[in-house]
Design a protein around this motif. Structure first.
Motif, PDB file in Angstrom:
ATOM      1  N   GLY A  24       0.786  -1.223   0.000  1.00 49.81           N
ATOM      2  CA  GLY A  24       0.000   0.000   0.000  1.00 49.81           C
ATOM      3  C   GLY A  24       0.819   1.275   0.000  1.00 49.81           C
ATOM      4  N   MET A  25       1.942   1.288   0.720  1.00 52.96           N
ATOM      5  CA  MET A  25       2.778   2.482   0.757  1.00 52.96           C
ATOM      6  C   MET A  25       3.296   2.826  -0.634  1.00 52.96           C
ATOM      7  N   SER A  26       3.737   1.814  -1.374  1.00 52.15           N
ATOM      8  CA  SER A  26       4.248   2.037  -2.726  1.00 52.15           C
ATOM      9  C   SER A  26       3.162   2.618  -3.629  1.00 52.15           C
ATOM     10  N   VAL A  27       1.964   2.057  -3.541  1.00 51.49           N
ATOM     11  CA  VAL A  27       0.848   2.554  -4.358  1.00 51.49           C
ATOM     12  C   VAL A  27       0.522   4.004  -4.001  1.00 51.49           C
ATOM     13  N   ALA A  28       0.478   4.297  -2.717  1.00 46.30           N
ATOM     14  CA  ALA A  28       0.139   5.647  -2.275  1.00 46.30           C
ATOM     15  C   ALA A  28       1.176   6.663  -2.742  1.00 46.30           C
ATOM     16  N   ILE A  29       2.441   6.279  -2.703  1.00 38.38           N
ATOM     17  CA  ILE A  29       3.497   7.180  -3.180  1.00 38.38           C
ATOM     18  C   ILE A  29       3.315   7.460  -4.667  1.00 38.38           C
ATOM     19  N   GLY A  30       3.016   6.413  -5.434  1.00 36.09           N
ATOM     20  CA  GLY A  30       2.780   6.605  -6.857  1.00 36.09           C
ATOM     21  C   GLY A  30       1.612   7.543  -7.125  1.00 36.09           C
ATOM     22  N   ALA A  31       0.525   7.360  -6.364  1.00 33.01           N
ATOM     23  CA  ALA A  31      -0.641   8.237  -6.520  1.00 33.01           C
ATOM     24  C   ALA A  31      -0.307   9.673  -6.129  1.00 33.01           C
ATOM     25  N   ALA A  32       0.487   9.835  -5.073  1.00 38.82           N
ATOM     26  CA  ALA A  32       0.861  11.172  -4.623  1.00 38.82           C
ATOM     27  C   ALA A  32       1.737  11.875  -5.668  1.00 38.82           C
ATOM     28  N   GLN A  33       2.648  11.130  -6.280  1.00 44.74           N
ATOM     29  CA  GLN A  33       3.471  11.720  -7.333  1.00 44.74           C
ATOM     30  C   GLN A  33       2.638  12.071  -8.560  1.00 44.74           C
ATOM     31  N   ALA A  34       1.645  11.244  -8.864  1.00 41.66           N
ATOM     32  CA  ALA A  34       0.745  11.556  -9.982  1.00 41.66           C
ATOM     33  C   ALA A  34      -0.018  12.851  -9.707  1.00 41.66           C
ATOM     34  N   LYS A  35      -0.448  13.042  -8.453  1.00 41.26           N
ATOM     35  CA  LYS A  35      -1.121  14.289  -8.082  1.00 41.26           C
ATOM     36  C   LYS A  35      -0.206  15.491  -8.371  1.00 41.26           C
TER      37      LYS A  35
END
Length: 281
Positions: free
Chosen positions: A124-135
């Protein structure tokens, strides 16, 4: 505030009722961690997070949440339903054949509010980081939230992600750790000690705050404070002390209720301790 602390506590009580009823009905699931995180989920969805029940996978212009420790799906489903993502009557289908409410959240059923399948711990942490960078790439100033279990931090992938986020200044990310000291095989200190989590995250470059995850006032204040730290160059960690089974006295503080359903008598005892503040599904 959108709600008073008392109103949020009332919602959390109903969420806890949903949890024990859902797990009891199918005699399967994970009540302990779900009960322990009921206050956090209630605070996040009913008070802190900017989100829309008009669900889209992209979530443009709104805050996003990812559940990494997917086995605590009962609390996630309850809060999604109670906040309007789908009808509360669907909670009665939890873990049943052809239900959208699988034991671990999945995306192919199309359940509103679910953006990743989470059950394989540590991702989950990896996914959240990816989503945050996309933002950030999309010039979207919203915040990304993720919840992890403490035992889950024994997975190595987490620490790659924990190192990556500060290096890349992923400062629109607020992670929370459900720090209850318990996992399926026993206390984390006996299974594989996590030592000083605050010092570890700080050494990796995170801004760490502490909260009592079973005190509504504490968790609301912590999450609001965490949001003021966003955009200042560091990812934020909310190290959230909880008790497994919080709200039900005979479940509290024991790993034995990690993944065991209550029987009829235990359900009645649990419900007697949890006031019905909203309509039961």
């Amino acid at each position: 505030m959108k709600h008073t602390i008392n109103e949020l506590e009332d919602i959390a009580s109903q969420v806890r009722r949903d949890i024990v009823r859902m797990v009891h009905a199918c005699q399967s699931g994970h009540p302990g961690g779900s009960l322990g995180c009921a206050d956090f989920f209630t605070a996040l969805y009913f008070e802190v997070m900017n989100h829309s029940t008009d669900f889209t996978m992209d979530g443009k212009g709104e805050d996003l949440f990812f559940l990494s420790n997917g086995h605590i799906s009962p609390v996630f489903y309850s809060v999604l339903a109670r906040s309007g993502y789908f009808d509360i009557s669907e909670l009665a289908t939890f873990r049943k054949l052809n239900s959208r409410l699988q034991g671990h959240p999945t995306t192919h059923e199309g359940l509103p509010g679910i953006r990743i399948a989470s059950g394989s711990l540590g991702q989950g942490m990896s996914v959240a980081i990816g989503a945050a960078q996309a933002k950030k790439l999309n010039k979207d100033h919203s915040t990304v939230y993720v919840l992890l279990g403490d035992g889950e931090l024994q997975e190595g992938q987490n620490w790659e992600a924990i190192m990556y986020a500060p290096h890349n200044k992923v400062d629109n990310l607020i992670a929370s750790v459900d720090y209850n000291g318990q996992q399926i095989d026993g206390p984390t200190e006996k299974v594989l000690s996590l030592e000083n989590l605050q010092a570890k995250f700080e050494a990796f470059g995170w801004h760490v705050i502490n909260s009592d995850g079973n005190d509504m006032d504490s968790i609301v204040k912590a999450l609001h404070y965490a949001k003021t730290l966003a955009g200042k160059g560091k990812p934020i960690l909310n190290l959230m002390s909880t008790q497994m089974g919080a709200g039900v006295d005979f479940m509290m503080g024991s790993h034995k209720w990690h993944g065991v359903a209550p029987n009829d008598e235990q359900l009645a005892t649990a419900l007697a301790q949890l006031p019905s503040t909203l309509k039961d599904y």
